[in-house]
Design a protein around this motif. Structure first.
Motif, PDB file in Angstrom:
ATOM      1  N   ALA A  10       0.824  -1.205   0.000  1.00  0.00           N
ATOM      2  CA  ALA A  10       0.000   0.000   0.000  1.00  0.00           C
ATOM      3  C   ALA A  10       0.855   1.251   0.000  1.00  0.00           C
ATOM      4  O   ALA A  10       0.571   2.219  -0.716  1.00  0.00           O
ATOM      5  CB  ALA A  10      -0.931  -0.016   1.216  1.00  0.00           C
ATOM      6  N   GLY A  11       1.926   1.255   0.803  1.00  0.00           N
ATOM      7  CA  GLY A  11       2.797   2.415   0.842  1.00  0.00           C
ATOM      8  C   GLY A  11       3.468   2.685  -0.489  1.00  0.00           C
ATOM      9  O   GLY A  11       3.570   3.836  -0.923  1.00  0.00           O
ATOM     10  N   PRO A  25      -3.382   8.161  -6.031  1.00  0.00           N
ATOM     11  CA  PRO A  25      -3.979   8.872  -4.900  1.00  0.00           C
ATOM     12  C   PRO A  25      -4.461   7.906  -3.814  1.00  0.00           C
ATOM     13  O   PRO A  25      -5.046   6.859  -4.090  1.00  0.00           O
ATOM     14  CB  PRO A  25      -5.162   9.610  -5.543  1.00  0.00           C
ATOM     15  N   VAL A  26      -4.190   8.271  -2.573  1.00  0.00           N
ATOM     16  CA  VAL A  26      -4.549   7.423  -1.433  1.00  0.00           C
ATOM     17  C   VAL A  26      -6.052   7.165  -1.399  1.00  0.00           C
ATOM     18  O   VAL A  26      -6.512   6.058  -1.093  1.00  0.00           O
ATOM     19  CB  VAL A  26      -4.080   8.090  -0.122  1.00  0.00           C
ATOM     20  N   ARG A  27      -6.820   8.173  -1.729  1.00  0.00           N
ATOM     21  CA  ARG A  27      -8.284   8.056  -1.677  1.00  0.00           C
ATOM     22  C   ARG A  27      -8.787   6.932  -2.559  1.00  0.00           C
ATOM     23  O   ARG A  27      -9.606   6.093  -2.135  1.00  0.00           O
ATOM     24  CB  ARG A  27      -8.876   9.401  -2.105  1.00  0.00           C
ATOM     25  N   TRP A  28      -8.292   6.857  -3.786  1.00  0.00           N
ATOM     26  CA  TRP A  28      -8.747   5.810  -4.704  1.00  0.00           C
ATOM     27  C   TRP A  28      -8.231   4.439  -4.285  1.00  0.00           C
ATOM     28  O   TRP A  28      -8.936   3.431  -4.428  1.00  0.00           O
ATOM     29  CB  TRP A  28      -8.304   6.134  -6.132  1.00  0.00           C
ATOM     30  N   LEU A  29      -7.030   4.393  -3.775  1.00  0.00           N
ATOM     31  CA  LEU A  29      -6.502   3.116  -3.284  1.00  0.00           C
ATOM     32  C   LEU A  29      -7.336   2.582  -2.118  1.00  0.00           C
ATOM     33  O   LEU A  29      -7.616   1.382  -2.031  1.00  0.00           O
ATOM     34  CB  LEU A  29      -5.047   3.283  -2.846  1.00  0.00           C
ATOM     35  N   LEU A  30      -7.740   3.478  -1.214  1.00  0.00           N
ATOM     36  CA  LEU A  30      -8.523   3.055  -0.059  1.00  0.00           C
ATOM     37  C   LEU A  30      -9.897   2.551  -0.487  1.00  0.00           C
ATOM     38  O   LEU A  30     -10.394   1.535   0.033  1.00  0.00           O
ATOM     39  CB  LEU A  30      -8.653   4.220   0.921  1.00  0.00           C
ATOM     40  N   ILE A  31     -10.511   3.237  -1.431  1.00  0.00           N
ATOM     41  CA  ILE A  31     -11.795   2.747  -1.962  1.00  0.00           C
ATOM     42  C   ILE A  31     -11.612   1.367  -2.585  1.00  0.00           C
ATOM     43  O   ILE A  31     -12.431   0.457  -2.383  1.00  0.00           O
ATOM     44  CB  ILE A  31     -12.354   3.749  -2.992  1.00  0.00           C
ATOM     45  N   LEU A  59       6.005   4.682   5.553  1.00  0.00           N
ATOM     46  CA  LEU A  59       4.931   4.281   6.463  1.00  0.00           C
ATOM     47  C   LEU A  59       4.393   2.906   6.110  1.00  0.00           C
ATOM     48  O   LEU A  59       3.899   2.177   6.978  1.00  0.00           O
ATOM     49  CB  LEU A  59       3.807   5.318   6.434  1.00  0.00           C
ATOM     50  N   GLY A  60       4.470   2.537   4.834  1.00  0.00           N
ATOM     51  CA  GLY A  60       4.077   1.186   4.452  1.00  0.00           C
ATOM     52  C   GLY A  60       4.956   0.137   5.109  1.00  0.00           C
ATOM     53  O   GLY A  60       4.469  -0.901   5.571  1.00  0.00           O
ATOM     54  N   VAL A  61       6.260   0.410   5.175  1.00  0.00           N
ATOM     55  CA  VAL A  61       7.171  -0.516   5.849  1.00  0.00           C
ATOM     56  C   VAL A  61       6.933  -0.500   7.361  1.00  0.00           C
ATOM     57  O   VAL A  61       6.927  -1.548   8.017  1.00  0.00           O
ATOM     58  CB  VAL A  61       8.632  -0.156   5.524  1.00  0.00           C
TER      59      VAL A  61
END
Length: 460
Positions: A67-68, A75-81, A365-367
């Motif tokens: 994820a990181g 964009p984080v928003r689209w990844l989270l969706i 932050l992913g790590v």
């Protein structure tokens, strides 16, 4: 409640907190019902169930760095969706398959997407909450625990019915929470840029883009350092793994020790979780305010070790004791372990952010997110196979080791903070040295343009 109405980050943070509460409510439903579902509906034995949960835990470890890394490009928003929808599809497959071999990849996919979603929520918070991210984290933990408690209550109704249909309704309820969470995330507006986005001083809403990847424009390409080659940051992550053991102590160590080594009644076990939930909701904001900032987080690491040691001493005190003494000692231990959890949530979160280079926080932050996933897979085995097997001396050894690791983590974090601060100061000095001659040359060549150049530099 006032903080929830006006959280750091304004409207977008408020919507994300609601989405996280909805998500954790569904997760609470599934967490309370999953073991019984796999046992009674899918017909798994203890060996199969252990393997299934172990595979899921390993998949969760992979989810955070993936994820990181993806958040550096998408964009984080689209990844989270996408993570929420992926979890929805995987939960739907649970309604269609009950074979052990088929369930292995399904559960692995659920755990991978869940861990990735948590990392992305962290990244979103660093952008919308800015320097007040510790307050946002405290609010999140409060609403998350309330959601877990609500979900467990809903699950209790289905478990009381106990039919296959009731279990499937609980799975569907969890899937519905993913749909609602995705819809809420879709309503947010993700700030631009890779760096932090500080909240506005006036109303707490998110401001403009923060520091970019390399000090230039937000859209300018720049080399992003790899966390896998950063020994200092990897040292922080490795030390952070054993400093997450409070979760396993509360959920595995205390119940098993109560049953096998004390005279306390079994009815005390649910009280551990009730105490934990209530204390997190009530105290998280206060603890976060006390340990706010990089130096406060470093101090919290040291107190984490001391608090865990106190809990271990109480567990030793309860060994072989009668119902009253054992119950009081173990409940006091649960309170101390919960306080350790509150301290750890602040220190891990804040240090993971401030110890990472500003332009590569997503991948870093992913790590860092691997710490909790590793602990969930290894922590229970460490407690049952090493600590509890050694008896009271094992608990004393665990407490002493945690104190030592906390002191080592604090020292290493302060050293890295000093190094990063020095590097930032050197970069600022070099930039100032490069800008001043240019200003002087511009001033001598075109005095009339001096004010506009100075004004532009100030805005930049």
């Amino acid at each position: 409640m006032a903080q929830l109405r006006r959280p750091p980050g304004g409207r977008d943070a408020r919507i994300m907190l609601l989405a996280q509460c909805v998500d954790r409510t569904g997760t609470g439903v599934w967490a309370a019902a999953s073991v019984l579902y796999f046992t009674y509906v899918c017909g798994m034995d203890a060996r199969q169930l252990g393997l299934l949960l172990g595979v899921g835990a390993v998949a969760g470890i992979v989810g955070s760095p993936l994820a990181g890394r993806a958040a550096e490009r998408i964009p984080v928003r689209w990844l989270l969706i996408g993570c929420h929808l992926l979890r929805l599809g995987a939960m739907g497959l649970l309604l269609l398959v009950d074979d052990f071999a088929a369930l292995l990849p399904v559960v692995a996919l659920i755990c991978l997407a869940e861990r990735a979603a948590k990392t992305l929520e962290m990244l979103f918070a660093t952008r919308v909450a800015g320097e007040r991210r510790a307050t946002y984290q405290a609010l999140f933990r409060s609403v998350a625990n309330a959601g877990y408690a609500l979900g467990a209550g809903v699950a209790a109704i289905g478990l009381a019915v106990g039919t296959t249909g009731a279990y499937r309704v609980l799975i569907a309820a969890n899937g519905l929470s993913y749909v609602l969470a995705a819809a809420l995330v879709w309503r947010t507006r993700e700030p631009s840029g890779r760096g932090l986005v500080a909240a506005k001083a006036g109303d707490g809403a998110g401001g403009g883009a923060g520091d970019g990847a390399g000090g230039g424009p937000a859209g300018a390409p720049s080399a992003v350092p790899s966390p896998w080659r950063d020994r200092g940051y990897l040292r922080f992550v490795l030390l952070d793994m054993p400093l997450n053991l409070d979760d396993s102590i509360l959920n595995v160590g205390l119940p098993l020790w109560l049953v096998h080594h004390t005279g306390a009644p079994h009815a005390v076990v649910p009280v551990f979780l009730v105490l934990n939930t209530v204390l997190v909701v009530v105290l998280q904001l206060r603890v976060s305010a006390w340990a706010e900032g990089a130096l406060g987080a470093a101090a919290a690491v040291r107190w984490y070790g001391v608090t865990v040691l106190g809990g271990c001493l109480l567990i030793v005190l309860a060994t072989g004791a009668g119902p009253v003494v054992a119950s009081v000692a173990l409940l006091a231990a649960a309170i101390l372990i919960t306080l350790a959890e509150l301290l750890r949530s602040v220190s891990s979160w804040e240090l993971a952010v401030v110890l990472a280079p500003p332009g590569a926080r997503a991948s870093y932050l992913g790590v860092a997110g691997m710490s909790q996933s590793v602990q969930k897979s290894v922590g229970p085995l460490l407690l049952t196979g090493v600590v509890m097997a050694a008896g009271p001396l094992g608990w004393l050894g665990l407490g002493a080791a945690t104190v030592g690791l906390g002191a080592l983590q604090r020292r290493a974090s302060l050293r890295r903070l000093a190094t990063l601060g020095g590097a930032a100061g050197d970069a600022e000095g070099a930039e100032r040295a490069a800008v001043e001659p240019a200003r002087s040359a511009t001033a001598s060549a075109a005095p009339s343009a001096t004010s506009s150049v100075t004004s532009s530099a100030t805005v930049g």
